[in-house]
Write a protein that holds these residues in place. Structure first.
Motif, PDB file in Angstrom:
ATOM      1  N   ALA A 284       2.309   1.713  -3.554  1.00  0.00           N
ATOM      2  CA  ALA A 284       1.166   2.289  -4.306  1.00  0.00           C
ATOM      3  C   ALA A 284       0.886   3.899  -4.080  1.00  0.00           C
ATOM      4  O   ALA A 284       1.082   4.522  -4.982  1.00  0.00           O
ATOM      5  CB  ALA A 284      -0.128   1.622  -4.262  1.00  0.00           C
ATOM      6  N   LEU A 285       0.974   4.349  -2.766  1.00  0.00           N
ATOM      7  CA  LEU A 285       0.864   5.537  -2.413  1.00  0.00           C
ATOM      8  C   LEU A 285       1.983   6.518  -3.095  1.00  0.00           C
ATOM      9  O   LEU A 285       1.918   7.458  -3.498  1.00  0.00           O
ATOM     10  CB  LEU A 285       0.619   5.873  -1.145  1.00  0.00           C
ATOM     11  CG  LEU A 285       0.618   7.127  -0.484  1.00  0.00           C
ATOM     12  CD1 LEU A 285      -0.882   7.847  -1.168  1.00  0.00           C
ATOM     13  CD2 LEU A 285       0.344   7.218   0.899  1.00  0.00           C
TER      14      LEU A 285
ATOM     15  N   LEU B  96       4.192  17.289  -1.586  1.00  0.00           N
ATOM     16  CA  LEU B  96       4.429  15.985  -1.975  1.00  0.00           C
ATOM     17  C   LEU B  96       5.573  15.216  -1.640  1.00  0.00           C
ATOM     18  O   LEU B  96       5.476  14.065  -1.274  1.00  0.00           O
ATOM     19  CB  LEU B  96       4.334  16.026  -3.665  1.00  0.00           C
ATOM     20  CG  LEU B  96       2.687  16.272  -4.140  1.00  0.00           C
ATOM     21  CD1 LEU B  96       2.803  16.509  -5.646  1.00  0.00           C
ATOM     22  CD2 LEU B  96       1.768  15.366  -3.821  1.00  0.00           C
TER      23      LEU B  96
ATOM     24  N   ILE C  32       3.943   5.673  -5.596  1.00  0.00           N
ATOM     25  CA  ILE C  32       3.723   5.771  -7.105  1.00  0.00           C
ATOM     26  C   ILE C  32       2.571   6.948  -7.544  1.00  0.00           C
ATOM     27  O   ILE C  32       2.818   7.625  -8.270  1.00  0.00           O
ATOM     28  CB  ILE C  32       3.186   4.660  -7.728  1.00  0.00           C
ATOM     29  CG1 ILE C  32       4.279   3.341  -7.519  1.00  0.00           C
ATOM     30  CG2 ILE C  32       2.881   4.755  -9.119  1.00  0.00           C
ATOM     31  CD1 ILE C  32       5.397   3.697  -8.262  1.00  0.00           C
ATOM     32  N   VAL C  33       1.654   6.926  -6.634  1.00  0.00           N
ATOM     33  CA  VAL C  33       0.559   8.047  -6.941  1.00  0.00           C
ATOM     34  C   VAL C  33       1.166   9.442  -6.597  1.00  0.00           C
ATOM     35  O   VAL C  33       0.964  10.372  -7.453  1.00  0.00           O
ATOM     36  CB  VAL C  33      -0.780   7.904  -6.028  1.00  0.00           C
ATOM     37  CG1 VAL C  33      -1.529   8.987  -5.820  1.00  0.00           C
ATOM     38  CG2 VAL C  33      -1.496   6.703  -6.423  1.00  0.00           C
ATOM     39  N   LEU C  34       1.903   9.677  -5.404  1.00  0.00           N
ATOM     40  CA  LEU C  34       2.460  10.854  -5.042  1.00  0.00           C
ATOM     41  C   LEU C  34       3.485  11.138  -6.146  1.00  0.00           C
ATOM     42  O   LEU C  34       3.638  12.690  -6.693  1.00  0.00           O
ATOM     43  CB  LEU C  34       3.002  10.757  -3.650  1.00  0.00           C
ATOM     44  CG  LEU C  34       2.126  10.533  -2.443  1.00  0.00           C
ATOM     45  CD1 LEU C  34       2.653  10.397  -1.207  1.00  0.00           C
ATOM     46  CD2 LEU C  34       1.078  11.673  -2.582  1.00  0.00           C
ATOM     47  N   SER C  35       4.259  10.340  -6.670  1.00  0.00           N
ATOM     48  CA  SER C  35       5.390  10.698  -7.815  1.00  0.00           C
ATOM     49  C   SER C  35       4.587  11.087  -9.169  1.00  0.00           C
ATOM     50  O   SER C  35       5.088  12.064  -9.709  1.00  0.00           O
ATOM     51  CB  SER C  35       6.330   9.500  -7.820  1.00  0.00           C
ATOM     52  OG  SER C  35       7.004   9.000  -6.829  1.00  0.00           O
ATOM     53  N   ALA C  36       3.652  10.389  -9.161  1.00  0.00           N
ATOM     54  CA  ALA C  36       2.743  10.824 -10.750  1.00  0.00           C
ATOM     55  C   ALA C  36       2.059  12.157 -10.426  1.00  0.00           C
ATOM     56  O   ALA C  36       2.326  13.060 -11.244  1.00  0.00           O
ATOM     57  CB  ALA C  36       1.377   9.751 -10.882  1.00  0.00           C
ATOM     58  N   ALA C  37       1.701  12.623  -9.243  1.00  0.00           N
ATOM     59  CA  ALA C  37       1.324  14.039  -8.880  1.00  0.00           C
ATOM     60  C   ALA C  37       2.342  14.874  -9.130  1.00  0.00           C
ATOM     61  O   ALA C  37       2.019  16.011  -9.598  1.00  0.00           O
ATOM     62  CB  ALA C  37       0.727  13.854  -7.786  1.00  0.00           C
ATOM     63  N   SER C  38       3.593  14.451  -8.775  1.00  0.00           N
ATOM     64  CA  SER C  38       4.607  15.486  -8.791  1.00  0.00           C
ATOM     65  C   SER C  38       5.101  15.448 -10.494  1.00  0.00           C
ATOM     66  O   SER C  38       5.341  16.852 -10.755  1.00  0.00           O
ATOM     67  CB  SER C  38       5.910  15.015  -8.069  1.00  0.00           C
ATOM     68  OG  SER C  38       5.593  14.942  -6.666  1.00  0.00           O
TER      69      SER C  38
ATOM     70  N   LYS D 162       5.949  12.024   0.727  1.00  0.00           N
ATOM     71  CA  LYS D 162       6.465  10.855   0.333  1.00  0.00           C
ATOM     72  C   LYS D 162       7.487  10.457   1.403  1.00  0.00           C
ATOM     73  O   LYS D 162       7.795   9.240   1.617  1.00  0.00           O
ATOM     74  CB  LYS D 162       7.253  11.305  -1.018  1.00  0.00           C
ATOM     75  CG  LYS D 162       6.229  11.241  -2.329  1.00  0.00           C
ATOM     76  CD  LYS D 162       6.930  11.372  -3.361  1.00  0.00           C
ATOM     77  CE  LYS D 162       7.927  11.081  -3.962  1.00  0.00           C
ATOM     78  NZ  LYS D 162       8.294  11.191  -5.092  1.00  0.00           N
TER      79      LYS D 162
ATOM     80  N   LYS E  99       0.759  -1.197  -0.117  1.00  0.00           N
ATOM     81  CA  LYS E  99      -0.138  -0.038   0.025  1.00  0.00           C
ATOM     82  C   LYS E  99       0.794   1.300  -0.039  1.00  0.00           C
ATOM     83  O   LYS E  99       0.495   2.265  -0.646  1.00  0.00           O
ATOM     84  CB  LYS E  99      -1.094   0.073   1.186  1.00  0.00           C
ATOM     85  CG  LYS E  99      -2.279  -0.981   1.163  1.00  0.00           C
ATOM     86  CD  LYS E  99      -2.744  -0.919   2.587  1.00  0.00           C
ATOM     87  CE  LYS E  99      -3.863  -2.138   2.409  1.00  0.00           C
ATOM     88  NZ  LYS E  99      -4.718  -2.252   3.559  1.00  0.00           N
TER      89      LYS E  99
END
Length: 81
Positions: free
Chosen positions: A9-10, A38, A12-18, A42, A6
């Protein structure tokens, strides 16, 4: 799903947002402040889940306090520039 999965996955989401902020064309403080937030999130996830500080809440709070001070300092520098 395990806690580490988990957390991964979080992250990955935070990196995508950055990445989305970086590709948005924003500049200056409008880019730096959300990316700093962000990055702080992380760092917290890594400290809590990968380094195992979830079982040592006092240490986690101490690291979070230091991290918050560092992020506020960087945010102040970004706003001053």
């Amino acid at each position: 799903m395990s806690r580490v999965t988990k957390a991964w996955a979080l992250l990955i989401v935070l990196s995508a947002a950055s990445t989305a902020f970086a590709a948005s064309g924003l500049g200056g403080a409008a880019l730096v402040l959300p990316v700093l937030l962000l990055a702080g999130l992380k760092a917290h996830v890594i400290l809590r889940d990968y380094l195992g500080l979830a079982v040592a809440p006092a240490w986690l709070r101490g690291f979070d306090l230091g991290l918050a001070f560092l992020m506020l300092t960087f945010a102040g520098l970004a706003l001053a520039a």
